[in-house]
Design an enzyme around this catalytic site. Structure first.
Site, short mmCIF file in Angstrom:
data_model
loop_
_atom_site.label_atom_id
_atom_site.label_comp_id
_atom_site.label_asym_id
_atom_site.label_seq_id
_atom_site.Cartn_x
_atom_site.Cartn_y
_atom_site.Cartn_z
N TYR A 54 -37.97 -23.46 33.17
CA TYR A 54 -38.00 -24.78 32.55
C TYR A 54 -39.42 -25.11 32.07
O TYR A 54 -39.62 -25.57 30.94
CB TYR A 54 -37.52 -25.85 33.53
CG TYR A 54 -37.72 -27.25 32.96
CD1 TYR A 54 -36.85 -27.75 32.00
CD2 TYR A 54 -38.81 -28.04 33.36
CE1 TYR A 54 -37.06 -29.01 31.44
CE2 TYR A 54 -39.02 -29.29 32.81
CZ TYR A 54 -38.14 -29.77 31.85
OH TYR A 54 -38.36 -31.01 31.29
N ARG A 90 -47.14 -34.91 40.11
CA ARG A 90 -47.75 -36.25 40.10
C ARG A 90 -46.73 -37.34 39.79
O ARG A 90 -46.81 -38.46 40.31
CB ARG A 90 -48.86 -36.28 39.06
CG ARG A 90 -49.60 -37.59 38.91
CD ARG A 90 -50.34 -37.63 37.59
NE ARG A 90 -49.40 -37.58 36.47
CZ ARG A 90 -49.75 -37.27 35.22
NH1 ARG A 90 -51.00 -36.97 34.93
NH2 ARG A 90 -48.84 -37.26 34.26
N ARG A 110 -34.45 -38.09 36.14
CA ARG A 110 -34.56 -36.72 35.65
C ARG A 110 -35.61 -36.04 36.51
O ARG A 110 -36.79 -36.31 36.37
CB ARG A 110 -35.02 -36.69 34.19
CG ARG A 110 -34.06 -37.23 33.17
CD ARG A 110 -33.00 -36.28 32.66
NE ARG A 110 -33.32 -34.87 32.62
CZ ARG A 110 -33.84 -34.23 31.57
NH1 ARG A 110 -34.17 -34.87 30.48
NH2 ARG A 110 -34.03 -32.94 31.61
N PHE A 152 -61.51 -28.00 23.92
CA PHE A 152 -60.16 -28.53 23.76
C PHE A 152 -59.24 -28.00 24.87
O PHE A 152 -58.43 -28.74 25.42
CB PHE A 152 -59.62 -28.14 22.39
CG PHE A 152 -58.15 -28.40 22.20
CD1 PHE A 152 -57.70 -29.68 21.90
CD2 PHE A 152 -57.22 -27.38 22.32
CE1 PHE A 152 -56.34 -29.93 21.73
CE2 PHE A 152 -55.87 -27.62 22.16
CZ PHE A 152 -55.43 -28.90 21.85
#
Length: 412
Positions: free
Chosen positions: A168, A212, A225, A285
């Site tokens: 997932y 978290r 969910r 980044f």
């Protein structure tokens, strides 16, 4: 905590916080004039302020591609997350979303608040997408197609095993890592990175978010969910929602620690990926979110507050991460310090204490073997010297003066 509170509790964070505030103001002012790009960048700031900030590290052409990539996947995620959409409507949209990005007439109203605005005006994102170089378009289309197919699979499937959990997270985040690597390569700035390392970059961030966000996800309306794998949580409770209740705190924290330990397995891959980046703008980044992730895991570990509210890095520490993450030495320093913080919280009675120690030791060995720890400018805790004290006094005076012009500034 406002700026005055930070000055008292964490004076070393004031300068990075002020610097971050100024950077965010610059980002808000740097909105392109074209309507579709103005919408894309302003929407990016609304759905992810942190991402809107780190994306500014990139050169304009690549920045545009990453901005569109993020918004396309955020829109796809909005469809997946909206539990009010019936499956017979949701599944075809997810499966065909990669086609919709080429259709200037397509839009689908769903989600709430800023996400609903994104969906209602998705045609503007499509216009921006069609202006990108073909190599960028192909990379975005490929990842959107694969992600939509993966999301479709998990709409009708629970996350039962740790293999399901990894699968997932691959579909919703690992593919983002693969897509970004493709965009970096298409820009001519980087070699194409191995898929397993790109995947780990995504999994490390996604698992951190899943850990978290327990309370927010379990309380979601109209129905929860959850993506904590049953193979892990069923060792500690009969039902996943049991962790919300105080009488189950001990088992809840043990489950939490198990999941944090699972997430740590990706850290070494992430360090390897970042160490191979050549372009400074791409490095920053990529590096800032990864440092934020290891810091968040250190805060969440053995912390029952995950089941009571939101656990996240304070703004001053976030500002320090952004300010101090400039080189690979800084990344090694951050991973070493945050993993040390986590290590200090390990309870020898925790069922996974031995494995957690092994994972933390592995991370720290990579950092030490780099030979760069002594060159790191990253420090979670700073010593307070005379120069720092003088700087704090000056900044305090500046802050006080600013309140006469902008009284709300200190609430940042």
């Amino acid at each position: 905590m406002g700026l005055l509170g930070v000055m008292v509790a964490h004076p070393e964070e004031v300068y990075p916080l002020v610097k971050l505030k100024l950077a965010m103001d610059r980002v808000r002012r740097q909105i392109p004039p074209e309507p579709h790009w103005a919408f894309s960048y302003s929407m990016l700031q609304k759905v992810s302020r942190s991402f809107a900030l780190v994306i500014q590290q990139l050169r304009p052409e690549l920045r545009n591609a990453v901005c569109v990539f993020y918004l396309v996947l955020r829109a796809l995620d909005t469809v997946e997350d909206d539990t009010s959409i019936p499956s017979d409507i949701k599944l075809p949209i997810l499966q065909n979303f990669y086609r919709h990005i080429y259709d200037l007439e397509w839009r689908f109203s769903c989600g709430t608040k800023d996400y609903k605005v994104l969906m209602d005006k998705f045609d503007l994102v499509s216009i921006a997408f069609l202006e990108l170089d073909k190599s960028y378009q192909e990379a975005i289309e490929d990842i959107t197609k694969r992600m939509g197919a993966g999301m479709t699979k998990f709409i009708c499937k629970e996350v039962e095993t740790t293999d399901d959990y990894d699968e997932y997270c691959h579909y919703v985040a690992g593919l983002v890592g693969l897509g970004l690597s493709k965009l970096f390569y298409a820009s001519g700035s980087e070699k194409l990175k191995p898929d397993n390392l790109s995947n780990s970059m995504g999994l490390f961030l996604q698992k951190t978010n899943i850990i978290r966000d327990y309370l927010e996800d379990i309380n979601e309306i109209p129905k929860s969910r959850m993506f904590w794998p049953r193979q892990i949580w069923s060792k500690y409770a009969d039902k996943l929602e049991d962790f919300k209740y105080a009488e189950n705190s001990t088992k809840a924290v043990q489950c939490l620690n198990d999941l944090v330990t699972n997430a740590l397995m990706h850290a070494e891959d992430c360090l390897q990926y970042m160490s191979d980046l050549k372009d400074q703008s791409i490095f920053q980044f990529c590096a800032i979110p990864q440092v934020m992730a290891i810091g968040t895991l250190a805060l969440c570990y053995n912390n029952v507050e995950v089941f009571r509210g939101v656990v996240k890095m304070r703004r001053g520490l976030t500002a320090k991460v952004i300010n101090q993450t400039n080189t690979m030495a800084d990344v090694y320093g951050a991973f070493y310090e945050f993993s040390s913080m986590l290590k200090s919280k390990i309870d020898h009675n925790d069922p996974n204490a031995k494995v957690t120690h092994q994972r933390v030791d592995a991370i720290q060995n990579v950092c030490k073997s780099s030979g760069l720890l002594n060159k790191s400018g990253f420090h979670v805790h700073e010593s307070k010297n005379n120069c720092t004290s003088l700087l704090i006094v000056v900044l305090l005076l500046v802050a006080i003066l600013l309140t006469f012009v902008h009284p709300k500034w200190l609430n940042f």
